[in-house]
Design a protein around this motif. Structure first.
Motif, PDB file in Angstrom:
ATOM      1  N   MET A   1       2.670   4.138 -15.139  1.00  0.00           N
ATOM      2  CA  MET A   1       1.955   5.044 -16.029  1.00  0.00           C
ATOM      3  C   MET A   1       2.932   5.794 -16.940  1.00  0.00           C
ATOM      4  O   MET A   1       2.719   5.884 -18.151  1.00  0.00           O
ATOM      5  CB  MET A   1       1.135   6.034 -15.209  1.00  0.00           C
ATOM      6  N   PHE A   2       4.009   6.322 -16.360  1.00  0.00           N
ATOM      7  CA  PHE A   2       4.951   7.103 -17.158  1.00  0.00           C
ATOM      8  C   PHE A   2       5.952   6.229 -17.905  1.00  0.00           C
ATOM      9  O   PHE A   2       6.602   6.700 -18.836  1.00  0.00           O
ATOM     10  CB  PHE A   2       5.711   8.085 -16.258  1.00  0.00           C
ATOM     11  N   ARG A   3       6.092   4.975 -17.484  1.00  0.00           N
ATOM     12  CA  ARG A   3       7.017   4.073 -18.161  1.00  0.00           C
ATOM     13  C   ARG A   3       6.368   3.394 -19.354  1.00  0.00           C
ATOM     14  O   ARG A   3       6.946   3.334 -20.446  1.00  0.00           O
ATOM     15  CB  ARG A   3       7.527   3.020 -17.165  1.00  0.00           C
ATOM     16  N   PHE A   4       5.179   2.856 -19.143  1.00  0.00           N
ATOM     17  CA  PHE A   4       4.528   2.074 -20.188  1.00  0.00           C
ATOM     18  C   PHE A   4       3.393   2.825 -20.878  1.00  0.00           C
ATOM     19  O   PHE A   4       2.962   2.412 -21.953  1.00  0.00           O
ATOM     20  CB  PHE A   4       3.985   0.761 -19.609  1.00  0.00           C
ATOM     21  N   GLY A   5       2.920   3.914 -20.271  1.00  0.00           N
ATOM     22  CA  GLY A   5       1.869   4.694 -20.897  1.00  0.00           C
ATOM     23  C   GLY A   5       2.270   5.245 -22.259  1.00  0.00           C
ATOM     24  O   GLY A   5       1.533   5.067 -23.247  1.00  0.00           O
ATOM     25  N   PRO A   6       3.428   5.911 -22.375  1.00  0.00           N
ATOM     26  CA  PRO A   6       3.850   6.391 -23.701  1.00  0.00           C
ATOM     27  C   PRO A   6       4.047   5.280 -24.719  1.00  0.00           C
ATOM     28  O   PRO A   6       3.778   5.466 -25.907  1.00  0.00           O
ATOM     29  CB  PRO A   6       5.174   7.109 -23.400  1.00  0.00           C
ATOM     30  N   VAL A   7       4.530   4.120 -24.251  1.00  0.00           N
ATOM     31  CA  VAL A   7       4.733   3.002 -25.181  1.00  0.00           C
ATOM     32  C   VAL A   7       3.396   2.518 -25.730  1.00  0.00           C
ATOM     33  O   VAL A   7       3.242   2.290 -26.944  1.00  0.00           O
ATOM     34  CB  VAL A   7       5.483   1.852 -24.478  1.00  0.00           C
TER      35      VAL A   7
ATOM     36  N   LEU B   1       2.352   2.918  -9.311  1.00  0.00           N
ATOM     37  CA  LEU B   1       1.383   3.283 -10.353  1.00  0.00           C
ATOM     38  C   LEU B   1       1.912   4.418 -11.220  1.00  0.00           C
ATOM     39  O   LEU B   1       1.748   4.407 -12.449  1.00  0.00           O
ATOM     40  CB  LEU B   1       0.059   3.685  -9.703  1.00  0.00           C
ATOM     41  N   LEU B   2       2.553   5.416 -10.594  1.00  0.00           N
ATOM     42  CA  LEU B   2       3.151   6.497 -11.372  1.00  0.00           C
ATOM     43  C   LEU B   2       4.259   5.984 -12.281  1.00  0.00           C
ATOM     44  O   LEU B   2       4.379   6.404 -13.441  1.00  0.00           O
ATOM     45  CB  LEU B   2       3.697   7.574 -10.427  1.00  0.00           C
ATOM     46  N   PHE B   3       5.062   5.056 -11.758  1.00  0.00           N
ATOM     47  CA  PHE B   3       6.135   4.489 -12.568  1.00  0.00           C
ATOM     48  C   PHE B   3       5.572   3.743 -13.773  1.00  0.00           C
ATOM     49  O   PHE B   3       6.044   3.928 -14.904  1.00  0.00           O
ATOM     50  CB  PHE B   3       6.985   3.552 -11.713  1.00  0.00           C
TER      51      PHE B   3
ATOM     52  N   LEU C   1       0.824  -1.206   0.000  1.00  0.00           N
ATOM     53  CA  LEU C   1       0.000   0.000   0.000  1.00  0.00           C
ATOM     54  C   LEU C   1       0.861   1.260   0.000  1.00  0.00           C
ATOM     55  O   LEU C   1       0.526   2.268  -0.632  1.00  0.00           O
ATOM     56  CB  LEU C   1      -0.925  -0.004   1.225  1.00  0.00           C
ATOM     57  N   PHE C   2       1.986   1.212   0.717  1.00  0.00           N
ATOM     58  CA  PHE C   2       2.866   2.374   0.770  1.00  0.00           C
ATOM     59  C   PHE C   2       3.539   2.642  -0.580  1.00  0.00           C
ATOM     60  O   PHE C   2       3.711   3.799  -0.970  1.00  0.00           O
ATOM     61  CB  PHE C   2       3.932   2.181   1.859  1.00  0.00           C
ATOM     62  N   VAL C   3       3.943   1.585  -1.274  1.00  0.00           N
ATOM     63  CA  VAL C   3       4.659   1.775  -2.544  1.00  0.00           C
ATOM     64  C   VAL C   3       3.719   1.849  -3.741  1.00  0.00           C
ATOM     65  O   VAL C   3       4.161   2.179  -4.850  1.00  0.00           O
ATOM     66  CB  VAL C   3       5.683   0.635  -2.770  1.00  0.00           C
TER      67      VAL C   3
END
Length: 292
Positions: free
Chosen positions: A28-34, A24-26, A17-19
């Protein structure tokens, strides 16, 4: 022990829960553009915002595009020149620094300095060095009573000239990695080989290279990725010339997306470039790092 297990599971859930926000941000910004690029490559997206789903039409268009194959050939040839030159320079410098004790830190910093220099600044300086009329290199050739050479205006010399600039700019990073790998080799192994009568070349071939193979594989992969993504040097030094002799695949992608605003086709080019780099890395893995 049975009472501890639920506590451990509870701690694991709390840790997740802490991470979770950063994870999710990682993602989103890592695989979202791909994923976005993959979707764009299946459309006819334009700057106006209008788009139409066209399936694999962009990829079939690539197969019939002579400019794509020409830029891919230029990029492959550049990679074949740049990677051995950079890795060889980095390995040779790392071995010299590994044997040097006096001012080792100073020389390490000097050799690493070009890596942190702006690539545009380095390209501008080297463009002046290669100038036919008043460039530093041709001035030196003139002082030796040798004729001037048009390094950036010759079809056969432009890619080696740009590769030399890129090697000067980037070998410092690989040098530090290889130097760390050399320092991790146990001295007892090389000392035992020396006592057994092994010469310098035999120690390098049968001890240094095999023990350095994982590090060398990593260096080759990152330098190959850098080579396939070359753009800045060619844009600043030659603008893709002469006659597209330095027109790389990323340069073609740049023109397609930001000059002609054909974002769907540019996205297809980007994904094809990703596949080319992946295949090249797997080939290197098979040839060099298959035992690791």
């Amino acid at each position: 022990m049975r009472k501890i297990a639920p506590l451990r599971r509870h701690d694991a859930r709390a840790g997740l829960l802490f991470v979770a926000p950063m994870l999710l941000l990682f993602l989103m910004f890592r695989f979202g553009p791909v994923l976005g690029a993959g979707f764009l490559s299946l459309t006819d997206y334009r700057l106006s915002g209008e788009w139409e789903f066209i399936g694999a039409e962009n990829y079939s268009r690539l197969i019939d595009d002579d400019l794509f194959w020409e830029s891919l050939g230029v990029t492959t040839l550049y990679t074949a020149v740049y990677v051995p030159l950079t890795v060889g320079l980095a390995l040779g410098t790392a071995m010299l620094l590994h044997r040097t004790i006096w001012l080792r830190g100073f020389f390490r910093g000097v050799f690493f300095l070009p890596y942190v220099t702006s690539i545009v600044l380095a390209a501008v300086v080297w463009k002046w060095i290669y100038e036919v009329e008043d460039g530093l290199l041709n001035s030196a050739l003139g002082a030796l009573s040798l004729g001037s050479v048009d390094f950036l205006g010759s079809d056969s010399l432009v890619l080696p000239s740009i590769a030399a600039t890129s090697a000067w700019k980037g070998f410092g990073y690989s040098m530090l990695i290889l130097l760390a790998g050399l320092q991790s080799i146990p001295k007892a192994v090389t000392e035992a080989a020396t006592i057994d009568g092994a010469g310098g070349w035999q120690r390098f071939r049968h001890i240094t290279l095999p023990m350095l193979r994982p590090v060398l594989f990593f260096v080759l992969v990152i330098e190959a990725i850098q080579a396939f993504q070359v753009f800045d040097q060619m844009y600043v030094m030659t603008a893709g010339g002469p006659v597209r002799s330095s027109y790389s695949l990323v340069y073609f992608l740049y023109d397609t997306g930001f000059k002609y605003f054909d974002f769907g086709y540019a996205s297809a080019l980007g994904l094809v470039l990703f596949v080319v780099v992946l295949v090249f890395s797997l080939i290197q893995r098979w040839l060099i790092g298959r035992d690791d």
